[in-house]
Design a protein around this motif. Sequence first.
Motif, short mmCIF file in Angstrom:
data_model
loop_
_atom_site.label_atom_id
_atom_site.label_comp_id
_atom_site.label_asym_id
_atom_site.label_seq_id
_atom_site.Cartn_x
_atom_site.Cartn_y
_atom_site.Cartn_z
N GLY A 95 0.81 -1.22 0.00
CA GLY A 95 0.00 0.00 0.00
C GLY A 95 0.85 1.27 0.00
O GLY A 95 1.93 1.31 0.59
N VAL A 96 0.35 2.26 -0.65
CA VAL A 96 1.06 3.54 -0.75
C VAL A 96 0.42 4.53 0.25
O VAL A 96 -0.78 4.74 0.23
CB VAL A 96 0.98 4.10 -2.18
CG1 VAL A 96 1.73 5.45 -2.25
CG2 VAL A 96 1.56 3.11 -3.17
N ARG A 97 1.29 5.02 1.07
CA ARG A 97 0.81 5.99 2.06
C ARG A 97 0.86 7.40 1.48
O ARG A 97 1.87 7.78 0.90
CB ARG A 97 1.66 5.93 3.32
CG ARG A 97 1.52 4.59 4.07
CD ARG A 97 2.34 4.64 5.33
NE ARG A 97 2.21 3.38 6.07
CZ ARG A 97 2.81 3.13 7.24
NH1 ARG A 97 3.57 4.10 7.79
NH2 ARG A 97 2.65 1.97 7.82
N THR A 98 -0.22 8.10 1.67
CA THR A 98 -0.28 9.49 1.19
C THR A 98 -0.37 10.43 2.39
O THR A 98 -0.97 10.09 3.42
CB THR A 98 -1.50 9.70 0.29
OG1 THR A 98 -2.69 9.37 1.02
CG2 THR A 98 -1.42 8.82 -0.95
N ARG A 99 0.19 11.59 2.23
CA ARG A 99 0.18 12.57 3.31
C ARG A 99 -1.19 13.24 3.39
O ARG A 99 -1.82 13.55 2.37
CB ARG A 99 1.26 13.63 3.07
CG ARG A 99 2.67 13.02 3.05
CD ARG A 99 3.69 14.09 2.77
NE ARG A 99 3.65 15.13 3.80
CZ ARG A 99 4.42 16.21 3.79
NH1 ARG A 99 5.27 16.42 2.78
NH2 ARG A 99 4.33 17.10 4.78
N PRO A 100 -1.68 13.44 4.58
CA PRO A 100 -3.00 14.10 4.72
C PRO A 100 -2.93 15.54 4.22
O PRO A 100 -1.86 16.18 4.26
CB PRO A 100 -3.28 14.04 6.21
CG PRO A 100 -1.94 13.92 6.85
CD PRO A 100 -1.08 13.11 5.89
N PRO A 101 -4.00 16.04 3.67
CA PRO A 101 -3.97 17.42 3.16
C PRO A 101 -3.75 18.42 4.30
O PRO A 101 -4.29 18.27 5.39
CB PRO A 101 -5.34 17.60 2.52
CG PRO A 101 -6.22 16.60 3.20
CD PRO A 101 -5.35 15.42 3.54
N THR A 102 -2.96 19.39 4.05
CA THR A 102 -2.67 20.43 5.04
C THR A 102 -3.58 21.64 4.83
O THR A 102 -3.89 22.01 3.69
CB THR A 102 -1.20 20.88 4.93
OG1 THR A 102 -0.96 21.34 3.61
CG2 THR A 102 -0.27 19.68 5.20
#
Length: 212
Positions: free
Chosen positions: A3-10
């Motif tokens: 799985g690819v982890r994505t950064r939460p929107p800031t």
Amino acid sequence: MPGVRTRPPTRPAVRLRAVPPLDPPFDDELPGLHWPTGLDGQLALPLPAPTRVRVAVARTTGPGRAGQQGPARPPHSPVLPLPPESLVTASDEARQAARRFLSFCLEIFNGYRPAAQVRSLSAVAEAVAITEQLVTATRRLSTQRPGRTVSRPRDPATSENQLRVRRLRVCEPRTGVAEAAAVLAAEGRCWAMAFRLERQRGNWLATVTRVL
């Protein structure tokens, strides 16, 4: 497949900005606008020169006070105008109420009615005081009239010592307030009576009564 982890929107940073002016500026805030310091070519008004008012000082010449100056008299105070609701004379309603109350008191003075019945024509707070005043006045008038007793006369039409109204004056300094002065006479003697009526809940009630 891993799985690819994505950064939460800031969230964007919150910035404070000045509120734009919505109302026009005041006259004193406008640049270049101010009261003129000179007349700018205008002619001066022909105003009269101020005059000084001299107040006379009373001097006392009594013993031990020779040459001393007394207090100065205050200047005459201006006459204040009457309130707009004041009347030059009393209204018909006020005069009728005053005549009714005076006739009621005459029946008490002449012995045809007990003084306690005046409570029906008196304000609640002043009913006791008015009753006591009329009782005292009845006793004084009966002793000042020769041959008159507190007992009830036989016939009001043939009573010689009966107290009668000689003159009545009614004024209404304020709407709903009547002040009256009457002259009562019997056997060549006169007495003065003053009373005050106030309209409360549609009825004229006595608040002050004086017999001299």
